[in-house]
Motif scaffolding. Structure first.
Motif, short mmCIF file in Angstrom:
data_model
loop_
_atom_site.label_atom_id
_atom_site.label_comp_id
_atom_site.label_asym_id
_atom_site.label_seq_id
_atom_site.Cartn_x
_atom_site.Cartn_y
_atom_site.Cartn_z
N VAL A 27 -13.16 1.93 17.72
CA VAL A 27 -12.38 2.10 16.38
C VAL A 27 -10.88 1.39 16.76
N GLU A 28 -10.15 1.13 15.56
CA GLU A 28 -9.02 0.40 15.76
C GLU A 28 -8.05 0.65 14.66
N ASN A 29 -6.92 0.94 14.99
CA ASN A 29 -5.73 0.93 13.89
C ASN A 29 -4.70 0.24 14.36
N ALA A 30 -3.47 0.31 13.79
CA ALA A 30 -2.27 -0.35 13.89
C ALA A 30 -1.61 -0.17 15.42
N GLU A 31 -2.22 1.00 16.01
CA GLU A 31 -1.76 1.15 17.56
C GLU A 31 -2.57 0.31 18.43
N GLY A 32 -3.76 0.02 18.30
CA GLY A 32 -4.48 -0.83 19.12
C GLY A 32 -6.00 -0.48 18.74
N ALA A 33 -6.66 -0.61 20.00
CA ALA A 33 -8.33 -0.36 19.79
C ALA A 33 -8.74 0.42 20.69
N CYS A 34 -9.94 1.28 20.68
CA CYS A 34 -10.38 1.96 21.41
C CYS A 34 -12.19 1.68 21.59
#
Length: 340
Positions: free
Chosen positions: A49-56
């Motif tokens: 998963v990914e968003n503006a904070e980073g990716a996991c």
């Protein structure tokens, strides 16, 4: 839940050399534990998963304790599975800082709906707080539940093939293909003179056309390329057995043989070129299908170009790619919903 192999031996006909399971009346068992272990690992390791904070992403399946089996009684399939699972995940912030964490799933079983299964996500000991934990708890949990749903679906479709068939002397038989083969042999014998020219379509020209499709997937080109070329992942999004030999010249068979072909060229993360056909197309006729992957920054555009499609199959081919490939991937791996 009884463990695999336990039970009254009078009802387990596969252990009796003289048994004939007519009309699937007796109780038969099939152990799905090893198969399940491999499928769950593949599905969980695809979670990202990914968003503006980073990716996991899930990086390890550290614990996978449990069992799975399927029972056939009077032609009805009964599914048993119970798993205690632990995963490791790694998060990377936009600034490049890495964080590690854990996922615990203590009760994936046939007694609970997927939405009721407990999914506990946490940071590893001594890791500093990060908003990436929120990303994993919200969107990562959805992907993990999607993976569990896919596993259950595959268990009930792919692994059960052949179970609703008579069992003779402890060995599964497949009468349908045999009957078809006998009928074909009879037809060939009865009309040898007329069948010979029909079996060789060389020189027959059919009208063909080109097709073009574009779609956006919320994942990286690297991950999307891997999904198209990994057998377990293809089986996951098509919900059917598949054979994938992801090398130049390697063959593939999807959807129980309804789709087949071979890879002409493979450029990781960039392009896949293949000879591709529907089973119903004229014998020996293949289209050339090219998939180009373009990185759009957090998402990937796929451009499909198909040449040599039988004109009468244009719409069916477009719909097939859109439904079985594109929509199947989005629904299975969650690449169709934008993450915030």
């Amino acid at each position: 839940m009884a463990k695999w192999g336990e039970g009254d031996p009078r009802w387990i006909v596969e252990q009796r050399a003289d048994a004939t399971n007519v009309n699937n009346w007796h109780w038969t068992e099939r152990d799905a534990s090893n198969w399940s272990t491999e499928k769950l690992k593949v599905l969980f390791l695809a979670v990202r998963v990914e968003n503006a904070e980073g990716a996991c992403e899930v990086t390890e399946v550290s614990k996978l304790d449990g069992e799975a089996s399927i029972n056939n009684r009077k032609g009805k399939l009964i599914f048993f599975y119970e798993w205690n699972i632990k995963l490791s995940w790694t998060g990377t912030s936009k600034s490049g800082v890495k964080y590690k964490g854990h996922v615990e799933i203590p009760n994936l079983s046939d007694e609970n709906d997927v939405d009721e299964v407990e999914v506990s996500i946490s940071l590893a000991k001594d890791e500093p707080d990060t908003n990436l934990v929120v990303l994993m708890k919200q969107e990562g949990t959805k992907k993990i539940r999607n993976a569990m749903s896919t596993y259950i679906s595959m268990l009930k479709t792919e692994f059960t093939q052949g179970m609703i068939l008579p069992t003779v002397n402890g060995e599964q038989t497949e009468p349908a293909p045999q009957l078809a083969a006998k009928a074909e042999d009879h037809k060939t014998t009865a009309s040898t003179v007329t069948a010979a020219p029909q079996s060789n379509p060389v020189g027959i020209k059919i009208p063909t056309c080109k097709i073009s499709l574009k779609d956006i997937f919320l994942t990286s080109p690297e991950e999307l390329y891997r999904i198209f070329t990994t057998q377990e992942m293809v089986q996951a999004f098509t919900h059917a057995p598949a054979i994938i030999e992801a090398d130049k010249g390697g063959k593939f068979h999807l959807l129980d043989g309804s789709v087949s072909g071979k890879f002409i060229d493979l450029v990781p993360e960039k392009q896949i070129v293949m000879k591709w056909r529907f089973k119903s197309w004229p014998s020996g006729h293949f289209a050339t299908v090219t998939l180009n992957f373009t990185d759009k920054g957090g998402e990937t555009e796929v451009h499909l170009e198909g040449k040599g499609i039988p004109s009468s199959e244009e719409e069916r081919t477009k719909q097939g790619w859109q439904h079985y490939y594109f929509e199947g991937i989005k629904q299975t791996f969650g690449y169709g919903a934008r993450l915030f």
